[in-house]
Design a protein around this motif. Structure first.
Motif, short mmCIF file in Angstrom:
data_model
loop_
_atom_site.label_atom_id
_atom_site.label_comp_id
_atom_site.label_asym_id
_atom_site.label_seq_id
_atom_site.Cartn_x
_atom_site.Cartn_y
_atom_site.Cartn_z
N LEU A 32 0.82 -1.21 0.00
CA LEU A 32 0.00 0.00 0.00
C LEU A 32 0.86 1.26 0.00
N LEU A 33 1.90 1.25 0.79
CA LEU A 33 2.80 2.40 0.85
C LEU A 33 3.50 2.61 -0.49
N GLN A 34 3.97 1.53 -1.10
CA GLN A 34 4.65 1.64 -2.38
C GLN A 34 3.72 2.19 -3.47
N SER A 35 2.46 1.84 -3.40
CA SER A 35 1.53 2.32 -4.42
C SER A 35 1.23 3.81 -4.28
N GLN A 36 1.51 4.40 -3.13
CA GLN A 36 1.24 5.80 -2.88
C GLN A 36 2.43 6.71 -3.13
N LEU A 37 3.62 6.14 -3.30
CA LEU A 37 4.84 6.94 -3.42
C LEU A 37 5.24 7.16 -4.87
N ALA A 38 5.86 8.29 -5.11
CA ALA A 38 6.46 8.57 -6.42
C ALA A 38 7.81 7.85 -6.49
N ASP A 39 8.46 7.93 -7.64
CA ASP A 39 9.72 7.20 -7.83
C ASP A 39 10.78 7.57 -6.79
N GLY A 40 10.95 8.85 -6.51
CA GLY A 40 11.92 9.27 -5.51
C GLY A 40 11.60 8.74 -4.13
N GLY A 41 10.33 8.71 -3.82
CA GLY A 41 9.89 8.17 -2.54
C GLY A 41 10.13 6.67 -2.44
N LEU A 42 10.00 5.97 -3.56
CA LEU A 42 10.25 4.53 -3.56
C LEU A 42 11.72 4.22 -3.29
N GLU A 43 12.60 5.04 -3.84
CA GLU A 43 14.03 4.86 -3.58
C GLU A 43 14.33 5.09 -2.10
N ASP A 44 13.73 6.13 -1.52
CA ASP A 44 13.92 6.41 -0.10
C ASP A 44 13.37 5.28 0.75
N LEU A 45 12.21 4.75 0.38
CA LEU A 45 11.62 3.63 1.12
C LEU A 45 12.52 2.41 1.05
N ASP A 46 13.06 2.11 -0.13
CA ASP A 46 13.95 0.97 -0.28
C ASP A 46 15.18 1.11 0.60
N LYS A 47 15.75 2.32 0.65
CA LYS A 47 16.93 2.55 1.49
C LYS A 47 16.58 2.42 2.97
N ALA A 48 15.41 2.92 3.36
CA ALA A 48 14.98 2.82 4.76
C ALA A 48 14.74 1.36 5.14
N LEU A 49 14.13 0.58 4.24
CA LEU A 49 13.92 -0.84 4.50
C LEU A 49 15.26 -1.58 4.58
N GLU A 50 16.19 -1.22 3.72
CA GLU A 50 17.52 -1.83 3.74
C GLU A 50 18.20 -1.56 5.08
N PHE A 51 18.21 -0.31 5.50
CA PHE A 51 18.85 0.06 6.76
C PHE A 51 18.20 -0.66 7.94
N THR A 52 16.88 -0.67 7.98
CA THR A 52 16.17 -1.29 9.09
C THR A 52 16.42 -2.80 9.14
N ALA A 53 16.40 -3.45 7.99
CA ALA A 53 16.61 -4.89 7.95
C ALA A 53 18.02 -5.26 8.38
N ILE A 54 19.01 -4.49 7.95
CA ILE A 54 20.39 -4.76 8.34
C ILE A 54 20.57 -4.56 9.84
N GLN A 55 20.01 -3.48 10.37
CA GLN A 55 20.14 -3.23 11.81
C GLN A 55 19.43 -4.30 12.63
N ALA A 56 18.29 -4.76 12.17
CA ALA A 56 17.57 -5.83 12.88
C ALA A 56 18.38 -7.12 12.84
N PHE A 57 18.99 -7.42 11.71
CA PHE A 57 19.84 -8.61 11.60
C PHE A 57 21.01 -8.52 12.57
N LEU A 58 21.68 -7.36 12.61
CA LEU A 58 22.80 -7.18 13.51
C LEU A 58 22.37 -7.26 14.98
N LEU A 59 21.21 -6.72 15.30
CA LEU A 59 20.70 -6.82 16.66
C LEU A 59 20.49 -8.28 17.05
#
Length: 71
Positions: A32-59
């Protein structure tokens, strides 16, 4: 972040996240979030998901280390 963590995300973590079923609450909300975002927002979302997933893995690694040391 280290090159290894970026590689691990691209080759292990992200494919695992892609296996979420459409019935999953998380998958539905991300879709749902991806369908509401423009291309620039999708790139930011992907980077935020990447950061969060890596930090959760390290935790998880650090927590496992701490639990093993306490035994």
């Amino acid at each position: 972040m280290s090159d290894f963590m970026l590689w691990l995300y691209a080759n292990y973590i992200k494919p695992q996240l892609g296996t979420l079923t459409r019935d999953s609450d998380y998958a539905l909300r991300i879709e749902l979030l991806q369908s509401q975002l423009a291309d620039g927002g999708l790139e930011d979302l992907d980077k935020a998901l990447e950061f969060t997933a890596i930090q959760a893995f390290l935790l998880g690694l650090r927590t496992g280390e701490g639990l093993a040391a306490s035994r």
